[in-house]
Write a protein that holds these residues in place. Sequence first.
Motif, PDB file in Angstrom:
ATOM      1  N   PHE A   1     -71.457 -15.865  98.418  1.00 23.27           N
ATOM      2  CA  PHE A   1     -70.123 -16.209  97.915  1.00 23.27           C
ATOM      3  C   PHE A   1     -69.725 -17.594  98.409  1.00 23.27           C
ATOM      4  O   PHE A   1     -70.244 -18.091  99.425  1.00 23.27           O
ATOM      5  CB  PHE A   1     -69.083 -15.156  98.336  1.00 23.27           C
ATOM      6  N   ASP A   2     -68.816 -18.231  97.691  1.00 21.71           N
ATOM      7  CA  ASP A   2     -68.317 -19.568  98.028  1.00 21.71           C
ATOM      8  C   ASP A   2     -66.846 -19.494  98.386  1.00 21.71           C
ATOM      9  O   ASP A   2     -66.056 -18.815  97.706  1.00 21.71           O
ATOM     10  CB  ASP A   2     -68.489 -20.526  96.838  1.00 21.71           C
ATOM     11  N   LEU A   3     -66.469 -20.230  99.431  1.00 13.14           N
ATOM     12  CA  LEU A   3     -65.069 -20.291  99.855  1.00 13.14           C
ATOM     13  C   LEU A   3     -64.590 -21.734  99.785  1.00 13.14           C
ATOM     14  O   LEU A   3     -65.206 -22.624 100.383  1.00 13.14           O
ATOM     15  CB  LEU A   3     -64.919 -19.770 101.292  1.00 13.14           C
ATOM     16  N   PRO A   4     -63.504 -22.017  99.067  1.00 15.24           N
ATOM     17  CA  PRO A   4     -62.993 -23.394  98.972  1.00 15.24           C
ATOM     18  C   PRO A   4     -62.260 -23.841 100.233  1.00 15.24           C
ATOM     19  O   PRO A   4     -62.132 -25.035 100.487  1.00 15.24           O
ATOM     20  CB  PRO A   4     -62.039 -23.320  97.777  1.00 15.24           C
ATOM     21  N   ASN A   5     -61.784 -22.875 101.017  1.00 18.12           N
ATOM     22  CA  ASN A   5     -61.029 -23.182 102.228  1.00 18.12           C
ATOM     23  C   ASN A   5     -61.468 -22.248 103.351  1.00 18.12           C
ATOM     24  O   ASN A   5     -62.049 -21.187 103.108  1.00 18.12           O
ATOM     25  CB  ASN A   5     -59.516 -22.999 102.001  1.00 18.12           C
TER      26      ASN A   5
ATOM     27  N   GLY B   1     -67.254 -23.229 102.273  1.00 13.77           N
ATOM     28  CA  GLY B   1     -68.648 -23.462 101.943  1.00 13.77           C
ATOM     29  C   GLY B   1     -69.311 -22.206 101.410  1.00 13.77           C
ATOM     30  O   GLY B   1     -68.658 -21.200 101.108  1.00 13.77           O
ATOM     31  N   GLU B   2     -70.640 -22.267 101.297  1.00 11.74           N
ATOM     32  CA  GLU B   2     -71.408 -21.137 100.783  1.00 11.74           C
ATOM     33  C   GLU B   2     -71.828 -20.224 101.926  1.00 11.74           C
ATOM     34  O   GLU B   2     -72.229 -20.692 102.989  1.00 11.74           O
ATOM     35  CB  GLU B   2     -72.650 -21.637 100.035  1.00 11.74           C
ATOM     36  N   HIS B   3     -71.757 -18.921 101.700  1.00 10.98           N
ATOM     37  CA  HIS B   3     -72.130 -17.934 102.714  1.00 10.98           C
ATOM     38  C   HIS B   3     -73.016 -16.863 102.080  1.00 10.98           C
ATOM     39  O   HIS B   3     -72.838 -16.502 100.908  1.00 10.98           O
ATOM     40  CB  HIS B   3     -70.892 -17.275 103.319  1.00 10.98           C
ATOM     41  N   THR B   4     -73.953 -16.357 102.867  1.00 10.67           N
ATOM     42  CA  THR B   4     -74.835 -15.287 102.412  1.00 10.67           C
ATOM     43  C   THR B   4     -74.829 -14.166 103.439  1.00 10.67           C
ATOM     44  O   THR B   4     -74.944 -14.419 104.653  1.00 10.67           O
ATOM     45  CB  THR B   4     -76.273 -15.792 102.205  1.00 10.67           C
ATOM     46  N   VAL B   5     -74.700 -12.934 102.966  1.00 13.44           N
ATOM     47  CA  VAL B   5     -74.654 -11.759 103.835  1.00 13.44           C
ATOM     48  C   VAL B   5     -75.678 -10.745 103.328  1.00 13.44           C
ATOM     49  O   VAL B   5     -75.788 -10.522 102.120  1.00 13.44           O
ATOM     50  CB  VAL B   5     -73.243 -11.118 103.836  1.00 13.44           C
TER      51      VAL B   5
END
Length: 663
Positions: free
Chosen positions: A597-601, A628-632
């Motif tokens: 998922f991507d987070l703008p803030n 930023g981009e995160h992977t779980v």
Amino acid sequence: MSFKKSILLLIVSLLAGSTLAQQNEPPKKEFRATWMATVINLDWPASGNLPVRFQKESLTDRLDDLKAAGINTLYFQIRTEGDALYDSDTEPWSKYLTGEEGVAPDPYWDPLEFVIEEAHKRGMELHAWLNPYRAMRTIPDDFSQKIFNNENIDESLKPILGRYYDANSKNKLPGTTARDSLHVANKHPEWLFVMNDKIAIMNPGLPEVMEYNVKVVMDVVNRYDVDGIHFDDYFYPYPPNHMGSSNKNEALDDSTFAQYPRGFDDKDDWRRNNIDLFVEMLHDSIQVVKPWVKFGISPFGIWKSGIPQGTSGMDAYSVIYGDGIAWLEQRTIDYITPQLYWAFTRFGTAQDYGKLADWWAEQAVANDRHIYPGHGLYRSSSSTFSNTLFDADEIPRQIRHNRNNENISGSVFFRSSNITTYSSKGFADSLKTNFYKYAALQPTMAWKDTTAPNSPQNLVVNRDSEKEYVFELSWDKPEVDMQTKASATGHVDTLIKYAVYRVDAGSSPNTVEEMESPYNLVAVTGETSYTDIAPPSEESHWYFVTAVSRNNVESEPTAAAEGGIVVSNEEVEETPEQISLSQNYPNPFNPVTRITFDLPNSGFTTLKVFDMLGRQVTELVSRNMTAGEHTVNFDASELSSGIYIYQLNMGDVSLTRKMTLIK
């Protein structure tokens, strides 16, 4: 206030501040370990029928994740129930590796050889974890007939096994599989106890069982470059299948006791001595062949009920006959890892982590041995189906407690998936950013070889031409004195790893003095090169390297090599314009998938998984996260096949997607 009083208060304040700083300073030597369980595919591999390349990729990925979290030692399970996750001529290939017991991997590979090499590349220790007595977690439908008809079987077993033997029955016990011809159940059924018709163990009182188990372990010690041998807490069985759970179980070893009493009148004392004798035999064998190999055991956390005062509950001494104090007093182990899977308690509960950890530490240090307590990390994971979950601060509090007790040399976490896969309430992030932010060597054992190795040679530091904050280090291996490293049997310990140091200074630093600070140790590696990303500094970056022996004794440092001043190491990264949630991959999956998922803030973020009835299955993320981009990773090993919903929440935004688990 008088001048004298002011000066006195200032001195007291400085001393208190110095003491606090020392308490908060990370240790330069600390045992940071985790168990990687292979039994029923708990941690690795995800299943026994995965292609070999996926098993290898998964294993190296998990090693990378553990290294990134600061773990420096891995207990890797290679024997679960008389099987082998390595190439053995004595016992069959494990079904947990290949899907069918006795079937070799195709294409061939040896997981133990592979994981040792990969761990050593990363500067990690690899302890081979074996279960010494468990023969079968469940009883195959045909086992009773084989053992019942064996003429060498103890007569006391036949009444117990009689109801298993039914030649006309077509009913099979649930969850069981036939055992391979190489398995001990087929080679020596007369060695086994069947407990409450549920499990089977090897009879610890038989001399041939002791010799067989020593042979199995020493085969590993002789053929593989392991750093340690580790046993868990399965000796005589746990409740509800323990020796005292029925008169039948209690009588199982009557004939063995009568045949091999060794001067004992009390059978419980004799049972404990069976374990003690085996531990001593193995310890002595290791000392002759490879004295640098460490030997440790993780007993159940309560030695005797009532010790220390106020503690109560099942204990290892009288129920499973594991006498950890005897092994310490006899010095037949190098370290002990009591499984202290309880929390700190406020109101005098029967099991308290702090009280038990301190008591075990006193016993270990009194006998010149190391203690690394075992933590129940699984109890702080939202993926754990338990009514007794830890608070988020419980395990961090336990680590701080260990560090404040000078007799405790580290921590071991059960289990690795709770660091690499399950959420465990953000514990991996706590390790990376706090407790294990700085690298650490494993503790040195004073009773083993403390000879310092020769120093590395020809340290070279090159700066990346495009990224001025990236430094490439390389050096040559030191010469190894083969004669002094050889064991009595001719084995030679040539393993060397390296400690990489960075110091910010205006001129070449005193490397010997700078070695003392844990903040200067930036990496431990098994390779002769390292890439460092240096922070901005007004002073120049200087590097030096030491060689480190198997027993974590350092060489003299190399001369310091200058890298230069770093003005900025900020990379320009594109920040996503809006929050987004990608489809998991792979999908369908079994049992692990990745969610990106991507987070703008930056902000507080949750990622939850629900079943089709809307019930929350797990919470993968629940913490502040950066933009930023995160992977779980999501491990659904404990879930049933079906469709699941995963939901990402940040602020007022909520996104959901479906995924399919097929087993």
